[in-house]
Design an enzyme around this catalytic site. Structure first.
Site, PDB file in Angstrom:
ATOM      1  N   ILE A   1      -5.170  -6.237  -7.976  1.00  0.00           N
ATOM      2  CA  ILE A   1      -4.242  -5.021  -7.395  1.00  0.00           C
ATOM      3  C   ILE A   1      -5.651  -5.076  -6.127  1.00  0.00           C
ATOM      4  CG2 ILE A   1      -2.813  -4.295  -8.729  1.00  0.00           C
ATOM      5  CD1 ILE A   1      -5.003  -2.369  -9.426  1.00  0.00           C
ATOM      6  N   LYS A   2      -6.659  -5.275  -6.800  1.00  0.00           N
ATOM      7  CA  LYS A   2      -8.000  -4.935  -5.386  1.00  0.00           C
ATOM      8  C   LYS A   2      -7.974  -3.381  -4.819  1.00  0.00           C
ATOM      9  CE  LYS A   2      -8.657 -10.342  -5.118  1.00  0.00           C
ATOM     10  NZ  LYS A   2      -7.666 -10.566  -5.348  1.00  0.00           N
TER      11      LYS A   2
END
Lengths: 308, 308
Positions: free
Chosen positions: A104-105
């Site tokens: 998901i960074k």
């Protein structure tokens, strides 16, 4: 959760992760048509095609792999129906005892990072009740905002025994533009690597920390240096296969104990049936092609590790 | 879209953005109770409370403000129902002619950034049809991965006439940990600011670029330096009010034309009724309290700009 990841890796003898990053173009036409026949050429139709595609790949590979890494962007691009397919995929993989790394960074200022951590690896309170909205096992985190953007994720990891992989040196061609800049004579990614080691100290599993790092397979020399900077951090290594990384490049990401790294391949596995090497399976048997590609990848890495 | 933002700013004479970052604790109890009565103490109930809260604030402030900035994390923490409330909020604000800045801070390798850009400011193809899933006007982007992580966003901006605000110097206390590191004698954030100016050159609106920057109100001296590095970039300035920034700190973020910056306040506006200054409105009239807080904020910035 790091203990479970390691136990799954030992069980399968395969330090690999399958990146569930479905593009519609990877999904065989018969499968798209079937989904569109039911839901129309809609976001719901795309989401159904993605979900059915993922399910088949998971069914055909789950006994051979320790973990999967769904890239949420590939779902988010189809809006809410896409994100429903993400959630279904997470739940299904967990039901198959796979460790799920949500790629998901995310990363923001403190209170906002806390909300992301809550939504993805924690619990949210609504009145007197609690829910675990996305419920991945690990998530990837962007460190650009510094400690107070990362600490809320670390806190939730401590509470929930979940884990992180923090971006240190990414696999893309221009990752060096900022990450390689020299700071006091050393590249910025080393500074970030040191912080990862620090953040991880208070979150130890049996031998490794819950707090790991992302270091791209495409930069093996940097992997070697970073391995030493973060001896107790697991390294998630993207960039194998389609992005150009090979088994032999990867040995330095591992510790002497054969642990410490887990290598991701996305397109190389999930769209294997499109490669010449696996085209004999045909589009109908794309799951079998993925299974074969998983076996080949695991063997490539095992050989490289045995030969070092 | 930058032209529309500027035209809205001129129309309202208020270079401000209301951050729609609802925490459940900001939402008056009567409103939570009503939502829970209908949907239970569920994610759906929380999402309904958030949506009703946002709607009231937008109704009470939309004639005074040019833009809103919903922080997606605050919705994502409630899973899919939360993201539905995000989408409803985006659509509703657009129906009121507000510019919507999706504060999503995404950023990844090229193909993944392309998927985020498609989902949030672009169009996705499904068979022969096209959809605009989240359809914000601007989004915020994290630059840690370098040009090839940012370019896909820039490309979609060119195609769709949408815009970006790229993180340069964030408002949080530990933002300096990496962003302030000296690279060849200059802080990293200046290097990022130069890149923002470059990325923006091919995406010009009438006077300003579609590609802007985020620089925190809490660092006014850095705002002054960065204003010069990126003369054609709009600066989105978070950190006003609750995070400590004041009108007088903000003048250097603006150009001589009185344009070039737009200042965000979240908690200070949406939870105004909880401040002593506005408690006379009472929880039932929280929207009126927000309206008053918007007027005060706009006046504070106007005075600061007039007095420089």
């Amino acid at each position: 959760m790091i203990n479970k990841l390691i136990s799954n890796i030992k069980k399968t003898d395969a330090p690999i992760v399958v990146g569930l990053d479905p593009m519609l173009s990877y999904i065989p036409e018969f499968m798209q048509k079937k989904a569109f026949a039911e839901y129309g050429e809609t976001l719901e139709g795309a989401a159904e095609a993605i979900w059915q595609f993922n399910k088949e790949i998971v069914d055909k590979t789950c006994d051979l792999i320790p973990a999967v890494k769904p890239q949420i962007a590939m779902y988010e691009q189809f809006g809410l129906p896409g994100l429903m397919a993400f959630k279904k995929t997470v739940d299904y993989c967990k039901s198959k005892d796979l460790v799920v790394i949500g790629d998901i960074k995310r990363g923001d200022i403190g209170s906002t990072s806390a909300a992301y951590a809550t939504g993805h690896i924690g619990r949210v309170k609504v009145g007197g009740k609690e829910y675990t909205p996305f419920d991945e096992d690990f998530v990837t985190v962007n460190p650009y905002l510094g400690s107070d953007g990362v600490n809320p994720f670390v806190k939730v990891c401590q509470e929930e025994k979940k884990g992180l992989f923090i971006l240190v040196k990414t696999s893309n061609p221009s990752s060096g533009e900022f990450q390689d800049q020299l700071v006091g004579g050393r590249p910025l990614y080393e500074l970030v690597g040191e912080k990862v080691a620090q953040w991880g100290e208070d979150c130890m599993g049996d031998g490794y920390s819950y707090i790991g790092a992302v270091v791209g397979a495409t930069y093996p020399e940097m992997g070697k240096a970073l391995r030493k900077v973060m001896p107790k951090s697991y390294i998630l290594v993207p960039g194998y296969g389609a992005q150009g990384g090979k088994g032999a490049d990867l040995v330095h990401f591992f510790n002497e104990d054969g642990l410490g790294a887990v290598v991701n391949s996305s397109r190389g596995i999930i769209a294997a049936y499109k490669q010449e090497k696996y085209e004999r399976f045909g589009a109908e048997n794309f799951g079998e092609a993925s299974r074969e590609a998983v076996k080949d990848m695991a063997a490539d890495i095992r050989e490289a590790l045995a030969g070092r």
